[in-house]
Design an enzyme around this catalytic site. Structure first.
Site, PDB file in Angstrom:
ATOM      1  N   ASP A   1      30.004  46.239  39.570  1.00 39.50           N
ATOM      2  CA  ASP A   1      29.875  46.857  38.233  1.00 39.50           C
ATOM      3  C   ASP A   1      29.366  45.866  37.185  1.00 39.50           C
ATOM      4  O   ASP A   1      28.415  46.160  36.450  1.00 39.50           O
ATOM      5  CB  ASP A   1      31.162  47.579  37.781  1.00 39.50           C
ATOM      6  CG  ASP A   1      32.431  46.759  37.749  1.00 39.50           C
ATOM      7  OD1 ASP A   1      32.400  45.579  38.157  1.00 39.50           O
ATOM      8  OD2 ASP A   1      33.468  47.302  37.290  1.00 39.50           O
TER       9      ASP A   1
ATOM     10  N   GLY B   1      49.861  46.253  40.038  1.00 41.91           N
ATOM     11  CA  GLY B   1      49.275  45.118  40.759  1.00 41.91           C
ATOM     12  C   GLY B   1      48.780  45.483  42.142  1.00 41.91           C
ATOM     13  O   GLY B   1      48.544  44.607  42.966  1.00 41.91           O
TER      14      GLY B   1
ATOM     15  N   GLY C   1      45.968  47.102  42.699  1.00 35.80           N
ATOM     16  CA  GLY C   1      44.512  47.214  42.709  1.00 35.80           C
ATOM     17  C   GLY C   1      44.052  48.663  42.693  1.00 35.80           C
ATOM     18  O   GLY C   1      42.914  48.967  43.046  1.00 35.80           O
ATOM     19  N   LEU C   2      44.931  49.595  42.308  1.00 33.41           N
ATOM     20  CA  LEU C   2      44.536  51.014  42.238  1.00 33.41           C
ATOM     21  C   LEU C   2      44.411  51.464  40.781  1.00 33.41           C
ATOM     22  O   LEU C   2      44.501  52.641  40.466  1.00 33.41           O
ATOM     23  CB  LEU C   2      45.546  51.878  43.006  1.00 33.41           C
ATOM     24  CG  LEU C   2      45.697  51.548  44.493  1.00 33.41           C
ATOM     25  CD1 LEU C   2      46.779  52.416  45.132  1.00 33.41           C
ATOM     26  CD2 LEU C   2      44.372  51.731  45.247  1.00 33.41           C
ATOM     27  N   SER C   3      44.243  50.497  39.874  1.00 32.87           N
ATOM     28  CA  SER C   3      43.910  50.763  38.471  1.00 32.87           C
ATOM     29  C   SER C   3      45.019  51.412  37.662  1.00 32.87           C
ATOM     30  O   SER C   3      44.773  52.358  36.898  1.00 32.87           O
ATOM     31  CB  SER C   3      42.632  51.610  38.359  1.00 32.87           C
ATOM     32  OG  SER C   3      41.571  50.881  38.842  1.00 32.87           O
TER      33      SER C   3
ATOM     34  N   SER D   1      46.377  50.038  35.132  1.00 29.69           N
ATOM     35  CA  SER D   1      46.135  49.770  33.709  1.00 29.69           C
ATOM     36  C   SER D   1      45.038  50.679  33.149  1.00 29.69           C
ATOM     37  O   SER D   1      45.178  51.214  32.053  1.00 29.69           O
ATOM     38  CB  SER D   1      45.828  48.288  33.456  1.00 29.69           C
ATOM     39  OG  SER D   1      44.694  47.888  34.149  1.00 29.69           O
TER      40      SER D   1
ATOM     41  N   GLU E   1      40.872  46.766  27.407  1.00 30.23           N
ATOM     42  CA  GLU E   1      41.172  45.812  28.495  1.00 30.23           C
ATOM     43  C   GLU E   1      40.532  44.453  28.203  1.00 30.23           C
ATOM     44  O   GLU E   1      41.174  43.410  28.326  1.00 30.23           O
ATOM     45  CB  GLU E   1      40.599  46.405  29.794  1.00 30.23           C
ATOM     46  CG  GLU E   1      40.925  45.637  31.035  1.00 30.23           C
ATOM     47  CD  GLU E   1      42.189  46.126  31.717  1.00 30.23           C
ATOM     48  OE1 GLU E   1      42.489  47.328  31.663  1.00 30.23           O
ATOM     49  OE2 GLU E   1      42.880  45.284  32.299  1.00 30.23           O
TER      50      GLU E   1
ATOM     51  N   ASP F   1      36.643  50.978  36.723  1.00 26.20           N
ATOM     52  CA  ASP F   1      37.974  51.589  36.841  1.00 26.20           C
ATOM     53  C   ASP F   1      38.169  52.674  35.781  1.00 26.20           C
ATOM     54  O   ASP F   1      38.577  53.797  36.079  1.00 26.20           O
ATOM     55  CB  ASP F   1      39.072  50.528  36.695  1.00 26.20           C
ATOM     56  CG  ASP F   1      38.908  49.401  37.696  1.00 26.20           C
ATOM     57  OD1 ASP F   1      38.114  49.571  38.642  1.00 26.20           O
ATOM     58  OD2 ASP F   1      39.563  48.360  37.531  1.00 26.20           O
TER      59      ASP F   1
ATOM     60  N   TYR G   1      38.475  36.031  39.447  1.00 29.32           N
ATOM     61  CA  TYR G   1      37.562  37.092  38.991  1.00 29.32           C
ATOM     62  C   TYR G   1      36.570  36.507  37.992  1.00 29.32           C
ATOM     63  O   TYR G   1      35.356  36.687  38.106  1.00 29.32           O
ATOM     64  CB  TYR G   1      38.388  38.219  38.351  1.00 29.32           C
ATOM     65  CG  TYR G   1      37.596  39.475  38.018  1.00 29.32           C
ATOM     66  CD1 TYR G   1      37.449  40.493  38.952  1.00 29.32           C
ATOM     67  CD2 TYR G   1      37.003  39.641  36.765  1.00 29.32           C
ATOM     68  CE1 TYR G   1      36.740  41.648  38.649  1.00 29.32           C
ATOM     69  CE2 TYR G   1      36.298  40.795  36.461  1.00 29.32           C
ATOM     70  CZ  TYR G   1      36.179  41.789  37.397  1.00 29.32           C
ATOM     71  OH  TYR G   1      35.464  42.931  37.092  1.00 29.32           O
TER      72      TYR G   1
HETATM   73  C1  GLA Z   1      38.497  45.201  39.274  1.00 29.54           C
HETATM   74  C2  GLA Z   1      37.746  45.388  37.958  1.00 29.54           C
HETATM   75  C3  GLA Z   1      36.523  46.286  38.157  1.00 29.54           C
HETATM   76  C4  GLA Z   1      35.647  45.790  39.317  1.00 29.54           C
HETATM   77  C5  GLA Z   1      36.506  45.522  40.559  1.00 29.54           C
HETATM   78  C6  GLA Z   1      35.722  44.869  41.675  1.00 29.54           C
HETATM   79  O1  GLA Z   1      39.037  46.420  39.694  1.00 29.54           O
HETATM   80  O2  GLA Z   1      38.597  45.974  36.994  1.00 29.54           O
HETATM   81  O3  GLA Z   1      35.788  46.343  36.951  1.00 29.54           O
HETATM   82  O4  GLA Z   1      34.903  44.660  38.946  1.00 29.54           O
HETATM   83  O5  GLA Z   1      37.622  44.686  40.257  1.00 29.54           O
HETATM   84  O6  GLA Z   1      34.775  45.748  42.184  1.00 29.54           O
END
Ligand code: GLA
Length: 392
Positions: free
Chosen positions: A38, A124, A126-128, A130, A162, A174, A224
């Site tokens: 992204d 935490g 990684g399923l968004s 936030s 964010e 996300d 990141y």
């Molecule tokens: C996190 C970030 C996203 C994207 C992914 C990796 O989820 O929030 O914007 O960069 O990592 O694809």
């Protein structure tokens, strides 16, 4: 949790009042393929989950805003003019950041509110969680204030919360998926223009299985940011050859091969190679799915993970073990890490007849090899942010 249950929880938390109570919901997301693309301006292919964050909300007359959650102990209250005065590092920074951002956009809150959140996404993982919290707050506050806003704009304002308020330098994927998801569809999103297409996600006899490593994503923010800077450095270098190149993901794999000799830094070359090849894999995946070729899609998922592990180097032992064990199960077409990496979840495409065996055997082997107890969600694709009506 349905609307009535949310209403009941709200009533047990707050005093009765004559004001209208409304309930909103935003999902979590899983990225099917197109990882770390992204912020490099290419294609991503996420989908909204069937679980997320619900918010019950009601106006107050006294100009105060109350924040509470059914599953997190921290609560806070403040006057409208105090919103955003100070950050606490608590979960409430996200919804407060949304109110601050709305004010910056010329949409200050005109009333106090009682808010009750209920989160179903493990933090935490990684399923968004936030993005889901930001987007549900933005959508609900705008609705309560009687303001219309396009969901693409809602995603953008949530990303600014964010990036600028919370201080995490994430891309748009996300928030976009959480805002614009649609049941049984994945989203093909072009991240430089934010043009998107909903692609029917037909998996027939196959199910998406999300496996949570339960590994805390300790390094995720620093690594990141490091990957983002490496991509910027690779882009800057390539722009000497291709001045019109605005984003790394716009480069074709064959162009990168042509300029390979120019890289005196092997690491930057590896990062760039992941980006250009992963971007191409997204379009190949959409084509495979349109032709109902799930086997080809599974192979692309596998190639994506291997590239994230070897070229982009954002995997970790726990993600690799989860993926290796998943691939051993007959009936698994593909498995890969999803999200930023360094912990969190994997996503696998598994034949429905093999799902029980998958959960039992992968879970056992994962625990033996990592001493962690994984968690598994067999999951359909749900809707983006919406107001909950009736039973739903
Ligand atoms: C996190 C970030 C996203 C994207 C992914 C990796 O989820 O929030 O914007 O960069 O990592 O694809």
């Amino acid at each position: 949790m349905n609307k009535q249950e949310m209403e009941q929880l709200f009533m047990s938390k707050y005093e009765p009042s004559g004001a209208e109570l409304r309930v909103f919901n935003a999902p979590g997301r899983v990225n099917l393929i197109g990882e770390h693309i992204d912020y490099n301006g290419g294609y991503v292919f996420p989908a909204a989950l069937e679980f997320g964050t619900s918010l019950a909300i009601r106006k107050r007359q006294d100009g105060k805003v109350f924040f509470a959650s059914t599953n997190l102990p921290f609560t806070t209250e403040m006057a409208l003019e105090e919103l955003g005065r100070e950050k606490t590092g608590e979960w409430t920074d996200y919804p407060i950041g949304v109110a601050v951002e709305l004010k910056k956009m010329g949409i200050p809150l005109t009333s106090g509110y009682d808010l009750l959140f209920h989160g179903e996404i493990p933090n935490g993982s990684g399923l968004s969680s936030s993005a889901s919290l930001e987007v549900v707050t933005a959508f609900a506050l705008l609705s309560m204030e009687g303001k219309e806003m396009d969901k693409v704009e809602i995603a953008r304002l949530s990303q600014r919360v964010e990036n600028q308020y919370v201080g995490v330098n994430s891309g748009i994927m996300d928030q976009f998926a959480v805002a614009n998801g649609a049941q049984n569809h994945a989203i093909l999103l072009m991240c430089d223009t934010l043009e998107y297409k909903l692609v029917p996600f037909r998996t027939g006899e196959y199910k998406l299985v999300i496996s949570n490593t339960k590994k805390r994503r300790g390094l995720v923010d620093s690594k990141y940011n490091e990957r983002r800077s490496e991509c910027d450095a690779a882009l800057e270098m390539l722009q000497k050859r291709v001045p019109e190149l605005n984003y790394l993901a716009h480069l074709k794999p064959e162009q990168l091969e042509q300029w390979k000799g120019d890289f005196d830094n092997e690491v930057l070359y590896k990062r760039a190679r992941h980006v250009v090849e992963e971007n191409a894999r997204v379009l190949q995946s959409v084509e495979a799915l349109s032709g109902d070729d799930l086997k080809a899609f599974g192979e692309l998922m596998n190639a994506s993970h291997d590239s994230l592990r070897d070229l982009y180097e954002v995997s970790c032992l726990e993600l690799d073990v989860m993926v290796e064990e998943a691939r051993k199960i007959e009936g698994t077409l593909g498995a890969r890490m999803t999200g930023a990496g360094f912990g969190g979840c994997t996503v696998s495409l598994v034949h429905e007849a093999s799902v029980d065996r998958f959960v039992a055997e992968v879970g056992k082997a994962y625990q033996e090899r990592t001493r962690l107890e994984g968690e598994f969600y067999v999951c359909g694709v749900g809707d983006g942010v919406h107001e909950m009506k009736g039973e739903k």
